[in-house]
Scaffold this motif. Structure first.
Motif, PDB file in Angstrom:
ATOM      1  N   VAL A   3      15.047  13.110  -3.246  1.00  0.00           N
ATOM      2  CA  VAL A   3      15.508  11.852  -2.637  1.00  0.00           C
ATOM      3  C   VAL A   3      14.711  10.681  -3.196  1.00  0.00           C
ATOM      4  CG1 VAL A   3      15.728  10.549  -0.489  1.00  0.00           C
ATOM      5  CG2 VAL A   3      16.302  12.977  -0.530  1.00  0.00           C
ATOM      6  N   ASP A   4      15.419   9.637  -3.600  1.00  0.00           N
ATOM      7  CA  ASP A   4      14.775   8.428  -4.109  1.00  0.00           C
ATOM      8  C   ASP A   4      14.434   7.480  -2.964  1.00  0.00           C
ATOM      9  OD1 ASP A   4      13.893   6.712  -6.252  1.00  0.00           O
ATOM     10  OD2 ASP A   4      15.626   5.459  -5.805  1.00  0.00           O
ATOM     11  N   LYS A   5      15.361   7.275  -2.038  1.00  0.00           N
ATOM     12  CA  LYS A   5      15.112   6.422  -0.875  1.00  0.00           C
ATOM     13  C   LYS A   5      16.202   6.642   0.168  1.00  0.00           C
ATOM     14  CE  LYS A   5      17.567   2.367  -2.725  1.00  0.00           C
ATOM     15  NZ  LYS A   5      17.476   0.914  -3.027  1.00  0.00           N
ATOM     16  N   ILE A   6      15.947   6.109   1.377  1.00  0.00           N
ATOM     17  CA  ILE A   6      16.940   6.147   2.456  1.00  0.00           C
ATOM     18  C   ILE A   6      17.174   4.715   2.906  1.00  0.00           C
ATOM     19  CG2 ILE A   6      17.540   7.080   4.713  1.00  0.00           C
ATOM     20  CD1 ILE A   6      15.408   9.200   4.338  1.00  0.00           C
ATOM     21  N   ILE A   7      18.421   4.305   2.913  1.00  0.00           N
ATOM     22  CA  ILE A   7      18.779   2.963   3.387  1.00  0.00           C
ATOM     23  C   ILE A   7      19.168   3.079   4.849  1.00  0.00           C
ATOM     24  CG2 ILE A   7      20.311   0.987   3.086  1.00  0.00           C
ATOM     25  CD1 ILE A   7      20.633   1.835   0.152  1.00  0.00           C
ATOM     26  N   ILE A   8      18.457   2.347   5.714  1.00  0.00           N
ATOM     27  CA  ILE A   8      18.698   2.411   7.157  1.00  0.00           C
ATOM     28  C   ILE A   8      19.592   1.260   7.570  1.00  0.00           C
ATOM     29  CG2 ILE A   8      17.630   2.508   9.433  1.00  0.00           C
ATOM     30  CD1 ILE A   8      16.814   4.814   7.645  1.00  0.00           C
ATOM     31  N   LYS A  66       0.849  -1.187   0.000  1.00  0.00           N
ATOM     32  CA  LYS A  66       0.000   0.000   0.000  1.00  0.00           C
ATOM     33  C   LYS A  66       0.886   1.238   0.000  1.00  0.00           C
ATOM     34  CE  LYS A  66      -3.816   2.226   2.379  1.00  0.00           C
ATOM     35  NZ  LYS A  66      -4.709   2.196   3.543  1.00  0.00           N
ATOM     36  N   TYR A  67       0.754   2.052  -1.014  1.00  0.00           N
ATOM     37  CA  TYR A  67       1.645   3.190  -1.200  1.00  0.00           C
ATOM     38  C   TYR A  67       0.833   4.473  -1.076  1.00  0.00           C
ATOM     39  CZ  TYR A  67       5.883   5.378  -3.014  1.00  0.00           C
ATOM     40  OH  TYR A  67       7.038   6.108  -3.168  1.00  0.00           O
ATOM     41  N   SER A  68       0.429   4.805   0.139  1.00  0.00           N
ATOM     42  CA  SER A  68      -0.435   5.968   0.322  1.00  0.00           C
ATOM     43  C   SER A  68       0.376   7.257   0.465  1.00  0.00           C
ATOM     44  CB  SER A  68      -1.292   5.778   1.571  1.00  0.00           C
ATOM     45  OG  SER A  68      -0.490   5.767   2.732  1.00  0.00           O
ATOM     46  N   ARG A  69       1.670   7.157   0.890  1.00  0.00           N
ATOM     47  CA  ARG A  69       2.510   8.329   1.144  1.00  0.00           C
ATOM     48  C   ARG A  69       1.835   9.293   2.101  1.00  0.00           C
ATOM     49  NH1 ARG A  69       6.757   9.623  -1.489  1.00  0.00           N
ATOM     50  NH2 ARG A  69       7.166  10.517   0.552  1.00  0.00           N
ATOM     51  N   LYS A  70       1.176   8.722   3.115  1.00  0.00           N
ATOM     52  CA  LYS A  70       0.523   9.556   4.116  1.00  0.00           C
ATOM     53  C   LYS A  70       1.555  10.380   4.866  1.00  0.00           C
ATOM     54  CE  LYS A  70      -2.718   9.192   7.999  1.00  0.00           C
ATOM     55  NZ  LYS A  70      -3.529   8.269   8.803  1.00  0.00           N
ATOM     56  N   PHE A  71       2.733   9.808   5.087  1.00  0.00           N
ATOM     57  CA  PHE A  71       3.809  10.505   5.780  1.00  0.00           C
ATOM     58  C   PHE A  71       4.989  10.677   4.822  1.00  0.00           C
ATOM     59  CE2 PHE A  71       1.487   7.857   8.844  1.00  0.00           C
ATOM     60  CZ  PHE A  71       0.985   8.843   9.663  1.00  0.00           C
ATOM     61  N   ALA A  72       5.865  11.592   5.155  1.00  0.00           N
ATOM     62  CA  ALA A  72       6.980  11.914   4.259  1.00  0.00           C
ATOM     63  C   ALA A  72       7.870  10.707   3.989  1.00  0.00           C
ATOM     64  CB  ALA A  72       7.815  13.048   4.861  1.00  0.00           C
ATOM     65  N   PHE A  73       8.050   9.837   5.002  1.00  0.00           N
ATOM     66  CA  PHE A  73       8.965   8.705   4.851  1.00  0.00           C
ATOM     67  C   PHE A  73       8.258   7.403   4.486  1.00  0.00           C
ATOM     68  CE2 PHE A  73      11.128  11.442   8.144  1.00  0.00           C
ATOM     69  CZ  PHE A  73      12.028  11.999   7.255  1.00  0.00           C
ATOM     70  N   SER A  74       6.963   7.459   4.196  1.00  0.00           N
ATOM     71  CA  SER A  74       6.241   6.255   3.800  1.00  0.00           C
ATOM     72  C   SER A  74       6.841   5.677   2.523  1.00  0.00           C
ATOM     73  CB  SER A  74       4.758   6.578   3.569  1.00  0.00           C
ATOM     74  OG  SER A  74       4.140   7.016   4.750  1.00  0.00           O
ATOM     75  N   SER A  75       7.192   4.396   2.570  1.00  0.00           N
ATOM     76  CA  SER A  75       7.762   3.666   1.427  1.00  0.00           C
ATOM     77  C   SER A  75       9.077   4.255   0.938  1.00  0.00           C
ATOM     78  CB  SER A  75       6.755   3.615   0.267  1.00  0.00           C
ATOM     79  OG  SER A  75       5.555   3.026   0.686  1.00  0.00           O
ATOM     80  N   MET A  76       9.730   5.065   1.777  1.00  0.00           N
ATOM     81  CA  MET A  76      11.009   5.671   1.387  1.00  0.00           C
ATOM     82  C   MET A  76      12.175   5.091   2.186  1.00  0.00           C
ATOM     83  SD  MET A  76      10.548   8.128  -0.954  1.00  0.00           S
ATOM     84  CE  MET A  76      11.668   9.503  -0.764  1.00  0.00           C
TER      85      MET A  76
END
Length: 582
Positions: free
Chosen positions: A511-516, A321-331
């Motif tokens: 930003v494309d993504k953040i690797i934790i 589910k890719y809602s992007r409700k928050f800034a870091f959702s799916s990122m």
């Protein structure tokens, strides 16, 4: 002594009986119906009402209860006929002795409904008289004739439906617009059967596509439109994520038209289903003026396809589910198990409430499935991006110059567009040769074996070139997309030189993504390291502060020098110029 039996002849009919009492006067209820709202049909409806009013008034043994009539409704579904339902209810309440209707098809065009209601009324000693067929349900010997005639009426409906469906398909095949009323962004003219752009609404469509391409999810876009006070096509203020996805999937916004998206299962139930290949569909390109470009539309479809990939595979527990409700959702991506992070609220409802992001594998399956991941405070991730962005901005000239050099070297090595142009010429030449070969065969200037051999050779060469063309077209598009991403990245950097605090718009733009975390060294796994991967391929890493770690002591970077950002919640910063993503 012999028995004597006297036969007393029947003198009345069962239809003369009303609730167990004999009556010389029948309470009659005529029923009329027309199936469409055309002028001809409505005139027929008025004629039926006038006819039955006059018919009942001429009979001294009949008294009119009421005239029940339905306008512009189908006879295949009883539930849609309000007056029919009212008539049946009055029959059950004992207000009616006999129903008069023109024919079985006027009463019902569904065999099951006809028998159901005839039997129901017969139990109450209520007759139904069909004029055209001259059938009285209380005096008929059996139901055979009624079944046959009602089946004929139902078959007539099915034949009409098949003919109508065939006619609609012929219109679709000619490229005519069928069954379209209007949609957000377009107005429909029934006279010309053309659609035109609604300038005010089209801005909303462009906004939806742009936000979706920028990385927003349907939930966030719907929330933004609701807060902005924009109205849907139906005039509602509140937007739903399903409405946003409906816009994204609608090919009309790029100027094309797909007809036959749904189909009717049968004319009796009138149940409609999504067409998944059961019926023909008709796709018309460049049917009308587009609102968004084909490039933007295709990019949105690619994002939509990627986000729904797990759901299509049917993987349990991985609903993407890719809602992007928050800034870091799916990122956020876990470096240890490569799944996403989800947002959780710790100490909810207390003064110590805070948002934390945790690995989905660890939270849903258990810590043993991803033992090295840790929960990260949302504020820590935001501050880490601000530090990462400062590093990029302070050195963006060198970074961009390096990226441009890499891009130029990649473009000079590939030259996809030039090779593609040459390939098109070769394909055209082969097609001309194939046409000449066919002409020679038709004119009998070459024998059949020679023709087949030459044709097979040309066809094999042409197939190889077409496959190469497909790959080159994809490579050329990737080069164009990369160039655009680089230009967009440079524009954002010039516009936003420094960030005093976290800015979601800037973050999502570049930003494309953040690797934790990092597992580069198995002996020293680092769950607090954040690697920011920018949309151009550039990367930099920031060491986040662990819980309980003091930030007063100045830290040194990997080169042994003091870190200039040690006063913040983030410490060591290392710049890594990664491979450009193509």
């Amino acid at each position: 002594m012999a028995l004597e039996v006297e036969v007393i002849k029947a003198s009345r009919k069962i239809s003369d009986r009303n609730a167990g009492k004999l009556s010389d006067v029948l309470r009659v209820a005529p029923y009329a119906r027309v199936s469409t709202d055309t002028e001809e049909q409505l005139n027929s409806y008025k004629s039926q009402v006038a006819y039955y009013t006059d018919l009942v008034s001429k009979r001294s043994d009949w008294v009119l209860v009421d005239i029940y009539a339905d306008e512009a409704v189908t006879g295949t579904q009883v539930t849609k006929r309000e007056d029919f339902q009212r008539m049946i209810n009055d029959c059950m309440d004992g207000k009616i002795d006999m129903i008069i209707t023109k024919s079985i098809s006027r009463f019902a065009r569904n065999t099951l409904d006809t028998l159901k209601f005839v039997r129901m009324l017969k139990e109450k000693n209520i007759a139904v008289f069909f004029e055209d067929e001259n059938i009285n349900t209380l005096t008929m010997d059996g139901e055979l004739l009624l079944v046959i005639l009602s089946s004929v009426a139902q078959q007539e409906v099915e034949n009409i439906s098949a003919n109508v469906k065939k006619g609609l398909k012929m219109k679709m095949k000619r490229g005519e617009l069928v069954g379209f009323q209007s949609c957000l962004g377009y107005d429909y003219d029934p006279a010309t059967k053309k659609i035109s752009i609604n300038e005010a609404e089209s801005e909303i469509i462009r906004y939806i596509f742009q936000r979706y391409v920028d990385g927003m999810g349907a939930y966030v876009i719907a929330k933004e439109l609701t807060e902005a006070g924009h109205k849907t096509k139906n005039g509602r203020i509140e937007w739903q994520d399903t409405s946003i996805l409906g816009v994204i999937k609608n090919e009309k916004y790029k100027g094309d038209l797909l007809q036959g998206k749904t189909f009717t299962v049968d004319p009796i139930s009138k149940r409609r289903l999504e067409n998944c290949g059961e019926e023909d569909q008709f796709y018309v390109k460049n049917h009308h003026e587009p609102i968004v470009s084909e490039e933007v539309f295709d990019k949105a479809q690619a994002i939509l396809h990627r986000r729904g990939e797990n759901r299509r595979r049917g993987e349990k527990g991985k609903r993407d589910k890719y809602s992007r409700k928050f800034a870091f959702s799916s990122m956020l991506e876990c470096a240890f198990c490569h799944t996403s992070f989800s947002r959780r609220c710790w100490h909810s409802g207390t003064p110590h409430e805070k948002a934390v992001w945790q690995c989905i594998t660890s939270t849903k399956k258990g810590k043993k499935y991803c033992p090295h991941s840790k929960g990260l405070d949302e504020k820590l991730i935001e501050d880490a991006f601000v530090e990462s962005y400062k590093l990029v901005c302070r050195n963006h000239t060198d970074i961009i110059d390096e990226l441009i050099k890499r891009m130029e070297s990649v473009f000079s090595d590939q030259n996809s567009q030039r090779r593609l142009n040459k390939l098109n010429s070769e394909i055209q030449a082969l097609e001309q040769k194939r046409c000449k070969l066919i002409d020679l065969c038709l004119d009998e200037k070459i024998d059949r074996p020679t023709y087949e051999q030459k044709y097979a050779e040309l066809d094999a060469s042409l197939t190889g070139l077409l496959e190469e063309k497909t790959q080159l077209e994809q490579s050329a598009q990737e080069e164009i997309d990369t160039s655009k991403r680089l230009e967009h990245f440079r524009k954002v950097l010039r516009t936003n030189e420094l960030l005093p605090s976290f800015d979601r718009t800037v973050f999502e733009s570049i930003v494309d993504k953040i690797i934790i975390g990092t597992d580069a060294d198995p002996e020293q796994l680092n769950p607090y390291k954040l690697t920011f991967v920018y949309k151009t391929g550039f990367q930099n890493s920031i060491q986040g502060k662990k819980r309980g770690q003091s930030s007063k002591k100045p830290l040194k970077n990997e080169g042994g020098e003091l870190c200039s950002y040690s006063q913040h919640n983030t410490c060591r910063i290392r710049c890594i110029v990664g491979k450009t993503v193509m």
